[in-house]
Scaffold this motif. Structure first.
Motif, mmCIF file in Angstrom:
data_model
loop_
_atom_site.group_PDB
_atom_site.id
_atom_site.type_symbol
_atom_site.label_atom_id
_atom_site.label_comp_id
_atom_site.label_asym_id
_atom_site.label_seq_id
_atom_site.Cartn_x
_atom_site.Cartn_y
_atom_site.Cartn_z
ATOM 1 N N ASP A 115 0.814 -1.217 0.000
ATOM 2 C CA ASP A 115 0.000 0.000 0.000
ATOM 3 C C ASP A 115 0.847 1.267 0.000
ATOM 4 O OD1 ASP A 115 -2.299 -1.482 -0.038
ATOM 5 O OD2 ASP A 115 -2.668 -1.358 2.122
ATOM 6 N N ALA A 116 2.062 1.177 0.533
ATOM 7 C CA ALA A 116 2.931 2.355 0.591
ATOM 8 C C ALA A 116 3.814 2.485 -0.654
ATOM 9 C CB ALA A 116 3.815 2.292 1.838
ATOM 10 N N THR A 117 3.603 1.619 -1.645
ATOM 11 C CA THR A 117 4.433 1.608 -2.844
ATOM 12 C C THR A 117 3.658 2.140 -4.040
ATOM 13 O OG1 THR A 117 5.614 -0.345 -2.033
ATOM 14 C CG2 THR A 117 5.806 0.144 -4.376
ATOM 15 N N SER A 118 4.263 3.049 -4.780
ATOM 16 C CA SER A 118 3.635 3.538 -6.009
ATOM 17 C C SER A 118 3.534 2.388 -7.014
ATOM 18 C CB SER A 118 4.462 4.670 -6.613
ATOM 19 O OG SER A 118 3.979 5.010 -7.896
ATOM 20 N N ARG A 119 2.362 2.258 -7.640
ATOM 21 C CA ARG A 119 2.154 1.156 -8.586
ATOM 22 C C ARG A 119 2.237 1.606 -10.036
ATOM 23 N NH1 ARG A 119 -2.290 -3.051 -6.147
ATOM 24 N NH2 ARG A 119 -1.843 -2.767 -3.940
ATOM 25 N N THR A 120 2.647 2.827 -10.267
ATOM 26 C CA THR A 120 2.723 3.348 -11.639
ATOM 27 C C THR A 120 3.681 2.493 -12.465
ATOM 28 O OG1 THR A 120 2.349 5.594 -10.817
ATOM 29 C CG2 THR A 120 3.239 5.362 -13.050
ATOM 30 N N GLY A 121 3.162 1.923 -13.527
ATOM 31 C CA GLY A 121 3.987 1.106 -14.411
ATOM 32 C C GLY A 121 4.271 -0.284 -13.896
ATOM 33 N N LEU A 122 3.675 -0.650 -12.744
ATOM 34 C CA LEU A 122 3.961 -1.943 -12.123
ATOM 35 C C LEU A 122 2.721 -2.826 -12.108
ATOM 36 C CD1 LEU A 122 5.999 -0.790 -8.998
ATOM 37 C CD2 LEU A 122 6.925 -1.708 -11.133
ATOM 38 N N ARG A 123 2.952 -4.119 -11.958
ATOM 39 C CA ARG A 123 1.885 -5.092 -11.780
ATOM 40 C C ARG A 123 2.180 -5.902 -10.524
ATOM 41 N NH1 ARG A 123 -3.366 -6.062 -12.432
ATOM 42 N NH2 ARG A 123 -3.832 -8.228 -12.975
ATOM 43 N N ILE A 124 1.210 -5.962 -9.601
ATOM 44 C CA ILE A 124 1.344 -6.732 -8.366
ATOM 45 C C ILE A 124 0.517 -8.003 -8.505
ATOM 46 C CG2 ILE A 124 1.146 -6.703 -5.861
ATOM 47 C CD1 ILE A 124 2.952 -4.510 -6.915
ATOM 48 N N MET A 125 1.148 -9.158 -8.289
ATOM 49 C CA MET A 125 0.456 -10.439 -8.460
ATOM 50 C C MET A 125 0.693 -11.328 -7.248
ATOM 51 S SD MET A 125 1.374 -11.255 -12.456
ATOM 52 C CE MET A 125 3.090 -10.758 -12.322
ATOM 53 N N ARG A 126 -0.239 -12.239 -7.016
ATOM 54 C CA ARG A 126 -0.103 -13.243 -5.969
ATOM 55 C C ARG A 126 0.456 -14.528 -6.572
ATOM 56 N NH1 ARG A 126 -1.102 -11.786 -0.454
ATOM 57 N NH2 ARG A 126 -2.272 -9.824 -0.559
ATOM 58 N N GLU A 127 1.193 -15.272 -5.763
ATOM 59 C CA GLU A 127 1.703 -16.582 -6.190
ATOM 60 C C GLU A 127 0.599 -17.603 -5.942
ATOM 61 O OE1 GLU A 127 2.879 -20.374 -5.863
ATOM 62 O OE2 GLU A 127 3.015 -19.349 -3.920
ATOM 63 N N SER A 128 0.251 -18.394 -6.938
ATOM 64 C CA SER A 128 -0.973 -19.183 -6.927
ATOM 65 C C SER A 128 -1.030 -20.241 -5.836
ATOM 66 C CB SER A 128 -1.180 -19.843 -8.299
ATOM 67 O OG SER A 128 -0.076 -20.683 -8.617
ATOM 68 N N ARG A 129 0.118 -20.797 -5.392
ATOM 69 C CA ARG A 129 0.091 -21.885 -4.421
ATOM 70 C C ARG A 129 0.388 -21.424 -2.986
ATOM 71 N NH1 ARG A 129 3.092 -26.985 -7.449
ATOM 72 N NH2 ARG A 129 2.833 -26.228 -9.586
ATOM 73 N N GLN A 130 0.564 -20.120 -2.803
ATOM 74 C CA GLN A 130 0.857 -19.549 -1.483
ATOM 75 C C GLN A 130 2.101 -20.193 -0.852
ATOM 76 O OE1 GLN A 130 -2.963 -19.901 0.651
ATOM 77 N NE2 GLN A 130 -3.244 -17.707 0.293
ATOM 78 N N LEU A 131 3.119 -20.347 -1.676
ATOM 79 C CA LEU A 131 4.388 -20.909 -1.195
ATOM 80 C C LEU A 131 5.347 -19.822 -0.712
ATOM 81 C CD1 LEU A 131 5.007 -23.592 -3.975
ATOM 82 C CD2 LEU A 131 4.126 -23.952 -1.662
ATOM 83 N N LEU A 132 5.124 -18.597 -1.147
ATOM 84 C CA LEU A 132 6.012 -17.496 -0.755
ATOM 85 C C LEU A 132 5.453 -16.835 0.499
ATOM 86 C CD1 LEU A 132 6.707 -15.908 -4.266
ATOM 87 C CD2 LEU A 132 8.121 -17.519 -2.991
ATOM 88 N N ARG A 133 5.747 -17.411 1.662
ATOM 89 C CA ARG A 133 5.201 -16.925 2.921
ATOM 90 C C ARG A 133 6.308 -16.889 3.968
ATOM 91 N NH1 ARG A 133 -0.574 -19.035 4.450
ATOM 92 N NH2 ARG A 133 -1.022 -16.821 4.332
ATOM 93 N N VAL A 134 6.252 -15.869 4.838
ATOM 94 C CA VAL A 134 7.246 -15.748 5.903
ATOM 95 C C VAL A 134 6.534 -15.476 7.231
ATOM 96 C CG1 VAL A 134 9.077 -14.898 4.381
ATOM 97 C CG2 VAL A 134 7.534 -13.267 5.452
ATOM 98 N N PRO A 135 7.051 -16.028 8.321
ATOM 99 C CA PRO A 135 6.455 -15.734 9.622
ATOM 100 C C PRO A 135 6.824 -14.326 10.084
ATOM 101 C CG PRO A 135 8.370 -17.140 9.882
ATOM 102 C CD PRO A 135 8.155 -16.988 8.413
#
Length: 294
Positions: free
Chosen positions: A244-264
């Motif tokens: 939310d604090a990052t400008s998205r101009t020219g960018l695409r934000i995507m989710r990883e489909s299997r939810q493997l990229l997770r950190v505690p």
């Protein structure tokens, strides 16, 4: 030398202006100039380079700034001796946790008006060491640590999201599979400066039977989002809580489909710490605030 002179010196140093410092300290400009001159005379050196356009700290002034801040902090602590004791919790974290923690701190202060909450910005090693030494009551980290004198309490799990240029071949999708990303270079800071992210990404690729393709390491004076803008076939990752604090101009934000990229996301406290109701309420509020629900 006295505390007043150090306060005036700090004000001029931070404002880079005698006039603005005088307004901040509610005295005349001539008075603040006089006190700075007395301090310089006592120290035998100039603390500021003065011109008609700008006021800059000399080398001696730059050396004095952190010392003056420390002395004035000690003055505040000494004056606190005469005030009624208050409950205090000291949090150490990095800047990415700061905005997310404000709501939690505000809600807990409303519930416990006699509670003081201090929030100090430190890098990973310093914030963990601050808890171990007693300079902080808890540290907020991503990942975990293994030190016998410390206890790690998981507050939740945070996703890493995938960031590409809007010109990337996969940018039309809202979710993406790691197998599809294996064909494109991943841009990250060097492994030694982002060990956790490197490890999480590598483990996730192993989980899907692929290997990550690393591109050139991002230099310390560059940002990942700008790098993917100038490298439209590359991709990077960032913590979901910072999107939310990052400008998205020219960018695409995507989710990883299997939810493997997770950190505690964890709080680090000293082992055996007695937990007060205020402390537990703060931990609960932090868990709700800094770990994205979606």
């Amino acid at each position: 030398m006295d505390f007043r002179q150090l306060r005036y010196f700090m004000a001029v140093g931070e404002e880079s202006s005698f006039s603005r410092a005088a307004q901040r300290c509610f005295i005349s400009q001539s008075a603040i100039s006089h006190q700075i001159a007395k301090l310089e005379n006592e120290l035998g050196t100039s603390l500021f380079e003065r011109s008609t356009r700008v006021v800059r700290l000399t080398d001696a002034g730059q050396r004095l700034m952190p010392i003056a801040a420390e002395v004035l902090a000690l003055e505040t602590r000494a004056l606190d001796v005469g005030r009624p004791p208050r409950n205090r919790i000291r949090i150490s974290a990095n800047m990415s946790f700061a905005a997310q923690s404000l709501d939690a701190i505000s809600r807990v202060r409303q519930q416990h008006p006699n509670l003081d909450v201090e929030f100090v910005i430190k890098d990973f090693t310093d914030r963990v060491n601050a808890v171990a030494s007693g300079d902080a009551d808890l540290a907020l980290i991503r990942g975990d640590i293994d030190r016998p004198e410390l206890e790690t309490i998981e507050l939740g799990v945070e996703d890493l999201v995938i960031v590409t240029s809007s010109q990337h071949p996969l940018s039309a999708f809202s979710t993406v599979d790691l197998g599809e990303l294996a064909h494109y270079p991943l841009l990250l800071p060097p492994r030694h400066s982002q060990i956790l992210i490197h490890r999480v990404v590598e483990d996730a690729f192993l989980e899907v039977g692929r290997r990550v393709r690393l591109g050139p390491a991002i230099a310390s004076d560059h940002t990942a989002t700008l790098e993917v803008l100038t490298n439209p076939r590359a991709w990077t990752v960032m913590y979901a809580g910072t999107v939310d604090a990052t400008s998205r101009t020219g960018l695409r934000i995507m989710r990883e489909s299997r939810q493997l990229l997770r950190v505690p996301v964890c709080a680090v406290v000293r082992a055996g710490t007695t937990r007060t109701p205020e402390f537990d309420h703060l931990m609960q509020a932090l868990a709700r605030s800094i770990v994205p629900s979606g």
